[in-house]
Design a protein around this motif. Structure first.
Motif, PDB file in Angstrom:
ATOM      1  N   THR A 685      -2.497  -5.872   0.283  1.00  0.00           N
ATOM      2  CA  THR A 685      -1.899  -6.100  -1.036  1.00  0.00           C
ATOM      3  C   THR A 685      -0.407  -5.802  -1.016  1.00  0.00           C
ATOM      4  OG1 THR A 685      -4.010  -5.461  -2.049  1.00  0.00           O
ATOM      5  CG2 THR A 685      -2.087  -5.544  -3.484  1.00  0.00           C
ATOM      6  N   LEU A 686      -0.017  -4.686  -0.410  1.00  0.00           N
ATOM      7  CA  LEU A 686       1.393  -4.308  -0.333  1.00  0.00           C
ATOM      8  C   LEU A 686       2.194  -5.313   0.488  1.00  0.00           C
ATOM      9  CD1 LEU A 686       1.011  -0.458   0.222  1.00  0.00           C
ATOM     10  CD2 LEU A 686       1.686  -1.623  -1.894  1.00  0.00           C
ATOM     11  N   ALA A 687       1.608  -5.798   1.578  1.00  0.00           N
ATOM     12  CA  ALA A 687       2.308  -6.789   2.401  1.00  0.00           C
ATOM     13  C   ALA A 687       2.524  -8.087   1.631  1.00  0.00           C
ATOM     14  CB  ALA A 687       1.516  -7.056   3.680  1.00  0.00           C
ATOM     15  N   LEU A 688       1.515  -8.507   0.855  1.00  0.00           N
ATOM     16  CA  LEU A 688       1.658  -9.722   0.052  1.00  0.00           C
ATOM     17  C   LEU A 688       2.665  -9.515  -1.079  1.00  0.00           C
ATOM     18  CD1 LEU A 688      -2.052 -10.921  -0.128  1.00  0.00           C
ATOM     19  CD2 LEU A 688      -0.163 -12.065   1.048  1.00  0.00           C
ATOM     20  N   TYR A 689       2.702  -8.313  -1.622  1.00  0.00           N
ATOM     21  CA  TYR A 689       3.706  -8.017  -2.653  1.00  0.00           C
ATOM     22  C   TYR A 689       5.113  -8.129  -2.077  1.00  0.00           C
ATOM     23  CZ  TYR A 689       6.602  -5.394  -5.932  1.00  0.00           C
ATOM     24  OH  TYR A 689       7.609  -5.011  -6.789  1.00  0.00           O
ATOM     25  N   GLN A 691       6.044 -10.120   0.330  1.00  0.00           N
ATOM     26  CA  GLN A 691       6.325 -11.558   0.411  1.00  0.00           C
ATOM     27  C   GLN A 691       6.643 -12.124  -0.964  1.00  0.00           C
ATOM     28  OE1 GLN A 691       3.468 -13.967   2.552  1.00  0.00           O
ATOM     29  NE2 GLN A 691       2.908 -12.247   3.870  1.00  0.00           N
ATOM     30  N   HIS A 692       5.823 -11.732  -1.931  1.00  0.00           N
ATOM     31  CA  HIS A 692       5.979 -12.237  -3.295  1.00  0.00           C
ATOM     32  C   HIS A 692       7.355 -11.901  -3.864  1.00  0.00           C
ATOM     33  CE1 HIS A 692       4.954 -13.142  -7.464  1.00  0.00           C
ATOM     34  NE2 HIS A 692       5.329 -11.916  -7.802  1.00  0.00           N
ATOM     35  N   SER A 693       7.879 -10.722  -3.484  1.00  0.00           N
ATOM     36  CA  SER A 693       9.166 -10.288  -4.011  1.00  0.00           C
ATOM     37  C   SER A 693      10.347 -10.764  -3.171  1.00  0.00           C
ATOM     38  CB  SER A 693       9.192  -8.761  -4.120  1.00  0.00           C
ATOM     39  OG  SER A 693       8.952  -8.163  -2.864  1.00  0.00           O
ATOM     40  N   GLY A 694      10.080 -11.626  -2.192  1.00  0.00           N
ATOM     41  CA  GLY A 694      11.159 -12.244  -1.435  1.00  0.00           C
ATOM     42  C   GLY A 694      11.579 -11.518  -0.169  1.00  0.00           C
ATOM     43  N   LEU A 695      10.845 -10.488   0.243  1.00  0.00           N
ATOM     44  CA  LEU A 695      11.191  -9.757   1.473  1.00  0.00           C
ATOM     45  C   LEU A 695      10.539 -10.462   2.666  1.00  0.00           C
ATOM     46  CD1 LEU A 695      10.849  -6.048   0.296  1.00  0.00           C
ATOM     47  CD2 LEU A 695      12.842  -7.562   0.201  1.00  0.00           C
ATOM     48  N   LYS A 696      11.154 -11.564   3.086  1.00  0.00           N
ATOM     49  CA  LYS A 696      10.566 -12.396   4.127  1.00  0.00           C
ATOM     50  C   LYS A 696      10.482 -11.684   5.472  1.00  0.00           C
ATOM     51  CE  LYS A 696      10.334 -15.926   1.302  1.00  0.00           C
ATOM     52  NZ  LYS A 696       9.032 -16.362   0.758  1.00  0.00           N
ATOM     53  N   GLN A 697      11.379 -10.740   5.729  1.00  0.00           N
ATOM     54  CA  GLN A 697      11.419 -10.065   7.018  1.00  0.00           C
ATOM     55  C   GLN A 697      10.544  -8.811   7.051  1.00  0.00           C
ATOM     56  OE1 GLN A 697      13.023 -11.610   9.487  1.00  0.00           O
ATOM     57  NE2 GLN A 697      13.426 -13.162   7.923  1.00  0.00           N
ATOM     58  N   ALA A 698       9.808  -8.538   5.996  1.00  0.00           N
ATOM     59  CA  ALA A 698       8.923  -7.373   5.992  1.00  0.00           C
ATOM     60  C   ALA A 698       7.822  -7.566   7.032  1.00  0.00           C
ATOM     61  CB  ALA A 698       8.313  -7.175   4.608  1.00  0.00           C
ATOM     62  N   HIS A 699       7.454  -6.486   7.680  1.00  0.00           N
ATOM     63  CA  HIS A 699       6.353  -6.553   8.641  1.00  0.00           C
ATOM     64  C   HIS A 699       5.654  -5.203   8.687  1.00  0.00           C
ATOM     65  CE1 HIS A 699       8.643  -4.285  11.728  1.00  0.00           C
ATOM     66  NE2 HIS A 699       9.689  -4.924  11.230  1.00  0.00           N
ATOM     67  N   GLY A 700       4.448  -5.186   9.214  1.00  0.00           N
ATOM     68  CA  GLY A 700       3.680  -3.958   9.203  1.00  0.00           C
ATOM     69  C   GLY A 700       2.764  -3.829  10.397  1.00  0.00           C
ATOM     70  N   ASP A 701       2.159  -2.661  10.536  1.00  0.00           N
ATOM     71  CA  ASP A 701       1.143  -2.413  11.554  1.00  0.00           C
ATOM     72  C   ASP A 701       0.005  -1.652  10.887  1.00  0.00           C
ATOM     73  OD1 ASP A 701       1.994   0.264  11.338  1.00  0.00           O
ATOM     74  OD2 ASP A 701       3.406   0.035  12.995  1.00  0.00           O
ATOM     75  N   GLU A 702      -0.812  -0.993  11.671  1.00  0.00           N
ATOM     76  CA  GLU A 702      -1.986  -0.330  11.113  1.00  0.00           C
ATOM     77  C   GLU A 702      -1.624   0.717  10.070  1.00  0.00           C
ATOM     78  OE1 GLU A 702      -5.720   2.524  12.517  1.00  0.00           O
ATOM     79  OE2 GLU A 702      -4.567   1.444  14.011  1.00  0.00           O
ATOM     80  N   LEU A 703      -0.515   1.423  10.281  1.00  0.00           N
ATOM     81  CA  LEU A 703      -0.189   2.549   9.413  1.00  0.00           C
ATOM     82  C   LEU A 703       1.047   2.352   8.549  1.00  0.00           C
ATOM     83  CD1 LEU A 703      -0.801   5.597  11.800  1.00  0.00           C
ATOM     84  CD2 LEU A 703      -2.372   4.601  10.138  1.00  0.00           C
ATOM     85  N   SER A 704       1.953   1.412   8.905  1.00  0.00           N
ATOM     86  CA  SER A 704       3.264   1.405   8.253  1.00  0.00           C
ATOM     87  C   SER A 704       3.688   0.015   7.811  1.00  0.00           C
ATOM     88  CB  SER A 704       4.321   1.971   9.210  1.00  0.00           C
ATOM     89  OG  SER A 704       4.503   1.120  10.320  1.00  0.00           O
ATOM     90  N   LEU A 705       4.626   0.023   6.866  1.00  0.00           N
ATOM     91  CA  LEU A 705       5.328  -1.181   6.442  1.00  0.00           C
ATOM     92  C   LEU A 705       6.819  -0.956   6.678  1.00  0.00           C
ATOM     93  CD1 LEU A 705       3.667  -2.110   3.016  1.00  0.00           C
ATOM     94  CD2 LEU A 705       3.594  -3.471   5.113  1.00  0.00           C
ATOM     95  N   LYS A 735      -0.631 -16.350  -2.065  1.00  0.00           N
ATOM     96  CA  LYS A 735       0.199 -16.298  -0.867  1.00  0.00           C
ATOM     97  C   LYS A 735      -0.585 -15.902   0.380  1.00  0.00           C
ATOM     98  CE  LYS A 735       4.521 -15.317  -3.271  1.00  0.00           C
ATOM     99  NZ  LYS A 735       5.114 -16.618  -2.860  1.00  0.00           N
ATOM    100  N   MET A 736      -1.870 -15.678   0.242  1.00  0.00           N
ATOM    101  CA  MET A 736      -2.683 -15.272   1.387  1.00  0.00           C
ATOM    102  C   MET A 736      -2.764 -16.393   2.411  1.00  0.00           C
ATOM    103  SD  MET A 736      -5.859 -13.088  -0.263  1.00  0.00           S
ATOM    104  CE  MET A 736      -6.490 -12.710   1.357  1.00  0.00           C
ATOM    105  N   VAL A 737      -2.625 -16.028   3.678  1.00  0.00           N
ATOM    106  CA  VAL A 737      -2.788 -16.963   4.787  1.00  0.00           C
ATOM    107  C   VAL A 737      -3.574 -16.252   5.890  1.00  0.00           C
ATOM    108  CG1 VAL A 737      -1.644 -18.352   6.521  1.00  0.00           C
ATOM    109  CG2 VAL A 737      -0.598 -18.112   4.262  1.00  0.00           C
ATOM    110  N   PRO A 738      -4.771 -16.773   6.251  1.00  0.00           N
ATOM    111  CA  PRO A 738      -5.433 -17.902   5.597  1.00  0.00           C
ATOM    112  C   PRO A 738      -6.180 -17.439   4.346  1.00  0.00           C
ATOM    113  CG  PRO A 738      -6.770 -17.120   7.410  1.00  0.00           C
ATOM    114  CD  PRO A 738      -5.523 -16.281   7.436  1.00  0.00           C
TER     115      PRO A 738
END
Length: 781
Positions: A685-689, A691-705, A735-738
């Motif tokens: 949910t946080l990762a999609l948020y 994207q939704h807010s325009g942070l195209k370069q955001a990325h994450g792993d098991e524990l962090s964003l 915005k979910m893929v897939p």
């Protein structure tokens, strides 16, 4: 022997019990006998593997059937696996024979003659999978009133395996349709080894009246006598070998501790320098003039040695999360049979192997010849098929759930009453490009957290309130295939009202679903209003694969001229001339038949394991929060080895020195690192948020964003809309893929699928809470 419970049983069963020289009934069996024979209530029996659940259910059920035998199936037992059906069938034959009650099994390996016999003369007990029950209903639905006319009991074996998934929803729908067709209201009896929450299985069995379900479980401290050890293994990379050389060739885990000392001692990193950890480490290594080299051994050799050493007595199971790792470890052991592992007998068992190979492995496990044996397996042996006395269970990598871990441990210690676990964690030694989360060794942390939660008898609560639109599509087609056509209100009533399980689907949603299915020729409506299968629907329901409501990948059969080895997904088939490993043997591809979907192979001196598609599950927030708690503690754990202890100490120092212990948010130039310590659904949910807010370069792993934001104020501003609840989860789901995750999702209208995903795969409520906590924390620092 409890006289009151024992006296309730049929005298013929009492004689069998005396002949078996049982000195007493388990307390669970006593309570189940009384509940089933003295009340009309439904029952859930939760007891460990080999805890007598089968007898607890069937001794009273067979007693009830024997009192009033009827010319129909009186007890329907649904099991998740064919192997479990065969096992249950063998266990029930003796009891049923004493009472002259017929017992039938129905799955793909049972002959047509036996199935015709049941249809012609139904009676007694039928043990079946949901998929075979689907086939039975679709192809012989008109016989359902006869076959199930006097159905009294529905037993669900391994109930936990059905609670929150496609097969569970499929099963609930099938039982509701059978009950409606036969005009019966059977009692439900659920069996499971891993249930801590009493409400969820009750709601699964009787959603309208969960209070009518008795929950029977052992009293006392069952499970507290587990003997376990967590042993840490680090994956070796080029960078980890360089570190080993840089620190003077230090062996073992001292490298990790010295690395942390270098970072926070000699280099003097401070809180907020998290973005520099890997780069600073790389520079320090280079200054020491390290020559690039690679070790001839790697972590898979370490794992092979550990398995050979720690699982060297008796019969043992070693569960592996990934089939690729399983095959690689098996290959290492086999290739070194003349070396350190010369005395180790090895077999493998997973879903990509042929039925013959799996049954051969099961036969070796059941045979007790006194020689040591290790079976590397996937979840295919997690369920309670009887494979004899297992001394120790191994687990390679932290499992995805506490419930799965407990289920697997229960496979051992039947004779001694003392289950044994050897859990081998697998983290990667942080490289110069590593995120700070890699310095926390998440696989080790997750394993310890799950062991601690298991000790507290906490298990993940299943989510039984999902939409299950794909399964609804499947059951709609099934109803139409069975009947030839139904009025739309009748289809909706059968599946979404009354005993139908799809309660979350409103009439307007069902109408939208049918319009979408009609557009893709899955269904169509006749001029007189009858809903029937369309052209595509007819094609889909004509296929053997239709009987399963879950998705199975297209697979090719792997075989030699004389032996069928197994199956591989089409995307994993090597080209002709290339080599691979399967069933702990090396093969070379000689021919691929695209039409027959067959791959011919021959034995080969080389080969690598296919990279099977990952099938990990969601991690619960409670597990992630416990992982963080472990980093804040200072006490040492007696059940972890020296390597794991050194890694835990190292992770705790990084957590403290980096400032993460005080604040889960760290700031660097144009970047923000956030460790929310929350579950997979909320992380999604946080990762999609982002994207939704325009942070195209955001990325994450098991524990962090990691967010491309410049400083504290920018981060707080970004969090505010989420914390206020201004974000519509439907916008995030779009915005979910897939978007598709289940078998028939591609046929569902996109807007309807988005609505389901917004609640089934996201957690906007917890994301909002996490955002508020972060804002409050930053306001106080």
């Amino acid at each position: 022997m409890s006289a009151s419970a024992f006296s309730l049983l049929d005298p013929k069963l009492q004689k069998v019990i005396y002949d078996k020289k049982w000195d007493k009934l388990h307390p669970v069996q006593v309570r189940a006998i009384q509940a089933i024979l003295e009340t009309g209530r439904h029952v859930v029996i939760s007891a460990p593997t080999a805890g007598g659940k089968t007898e607890a259910a069937f001794l009273p059920i067979l007693t009830a059937i024997a009192k009033e035998p009827q010319p129909s199936v009186q007890c329907l037992c649904v099991s998740p696996l064919k192997a479990l059906i065969n096992d249950q069938f063998a266990r029930l034959e003796e009891w049923c024979e004493a009472l002259a009650i017929p017992v039938h099994r129905w799955h793909g390996d049972v002959s047509g003659a036996q199935k015709r016999k049941l249809r012609g003369n139904p009676g007694g007990v039928l043990i079946i999978t949901p998929e075979s029950l689907e086939s039975n209903l679709v192809n012989f639905g008109k016989l359902a009133p006869k076959i199930y006319a006097h159905l009294q009991f529905v037993v669900i074996d391994e109930l936990h395996a059905f609670l929150d998934n496609v097969r569970g929803m499929h099963l609930r729908s099938l039982v509701a349709r059978i009950s409606a067709a036969a005009g019966v209201k059977p009692r439900f009896v659920g069996l499971s080894a891993t249930l801590s929450d009493q409400d969820i299985p009750r709601r699964f069995l009787r959603p309208d009246d969960p209070g009518s379900v008795d929950f029977i479980a052992p009293d006392g401290s069952e499970g507290d006598n587990i003997r376990l050890k967590i042993r840490a293994v680090l994956a070796r990379t080029r960078e980890s070998v360089e570190k080993e050389n840089a620190f003077g060739g230090l062996g073992g885990i001292r490298i990790e501790a010295d690395m942390v000392e270098l970072l926070f001692g000699s280099l003097g990193l401070k809180p907020g320098d998290w973005d520099c950890l890997g780069r600073k480490l790389e520079n320090a290594i280079r200054k020491r003039g390290v020559e690039r080299s690679l070790s001839l051994r790697d972590h898979l050799d370490d794992l092979a040695d550990l398995i050979a050493t720690r699982l060297s007595k008796g019969k043992n199971l070693a569960f592996v999360n990934a089939k690729s790792i399983l095959e690689q470890i098996a290959d290492r052991i086999v290739q070194r049979q003349g070396d350190a592992h010369s005395g180790l007998r090895l077999v493998v068992h997973h879903g990509s192997l042929s039925k013959d190979v799996r049954e051969e492995t099961e036969a070796k496990l059941k045979k007790d010849d006194g020689r040591p044996l290790v079976c590397l397996c996937s979840s295919t042996l997690e369920m309670g098929i009887d494979i004899g006395d297992i001394r120790t269970v191994g687990q390679i990598g932290a499992p995805w759930s506490v419930a799965s871990l407990r289920q697997r441990i229960g496979r051992s210690g039947r004779k001694t009453g003392e289950p044994r676990l050897e859990l081998f964690t697998l983290d990667t030694s942080p490289s110069p490009t590593a995120n700070i989360a890699d310095f926390l060794y998440p696989d080790l942390l997750r394993a310890i957290a799950m062991v601690e939660l298991m000790g507290e008898k906490w298990f993940e609560p299943p989510d039984i309130d999902r939409h299950h639109l794909s399964t609804l599509v499947h059951q709609t087609m099934s109803c139409l295939k069975q009947t030839g056509g139904m009025p739309i209100p009748q289809v909706y009533a059968a599946l979404c009202q009354g005993e139908g399980p799809f309660r979350r689907i409103a009439t307007r949603q069902f109408a939208r679903l049918l319009r979408g299915l009609a557009a893709k020729e899955i269904v169509e409506q006749t001029p007189d209003g009858l809903l029937i299968l369309g052209l595509m629907g007819e094609r889909l329901t004509a296929s053997y694969e239709f009987y399963a409501a879950f998705q199975a990948p297209e697979e090719y059969t792997i075989q030699t001229e004389h032996e069928r080895i197994g199956k591989l997904p089409a995307s994993l088939i090597p080209p002709v001339g290339e080599c691979f490993t399967l069933s702990a043997r090396r093969w070379c591809v000689t021919h691929i038949d695209e039409i027959a979907k067959t791959v011919l192979v021959k034995r080969s001196p080389g080969g690598s394991a296919p990279m099977f598609h990952a099938s990990g599950g969601d991690i619960h927030t409670v597990v992630r929060r416990r992982m963080r708690g472990l980093l804040l503690e200072s006490g040492e754990l007696s059940y972890i080895d020296a390597t794991a202890l050194a890694l835990l100490r190292s992770a705790r120092r990084v957590f403290l020195e980096s400032g993460l212990a005080d604040c889960d948010v760290q700031f660097a130039r144009e970047k923000v690192l956030w460790l929310p310590w929350t579950g997979t659904r909320t992380m999604r949910t946080l990762a999609l948020y982002a994207q939704h807010s325009g942070l195209k370069q955001a990325h994450g792993d098991e524990l962090s964003l990691t967010l491309p934001l410049a400083g504290k104020e920018a981060f707080l501003e970004w969090l505010q809309p989420l914390a206020r609840g201004d974000i519509d989860p439907l916008e995030l789901a779009q915005k979910m893929v897939p978007k598709t995750a289940e078998k028939y999702d591609t046929f569902i209208p996109a807007d309807l699928l988005d609505e389901a995903n917004a609640t089934d795969r996201l957690d906007i409520v917890e994301a909002q809470q996490i955002a508020r906590e972060a804002i409050d924390l930053l306001a106080s620092t």
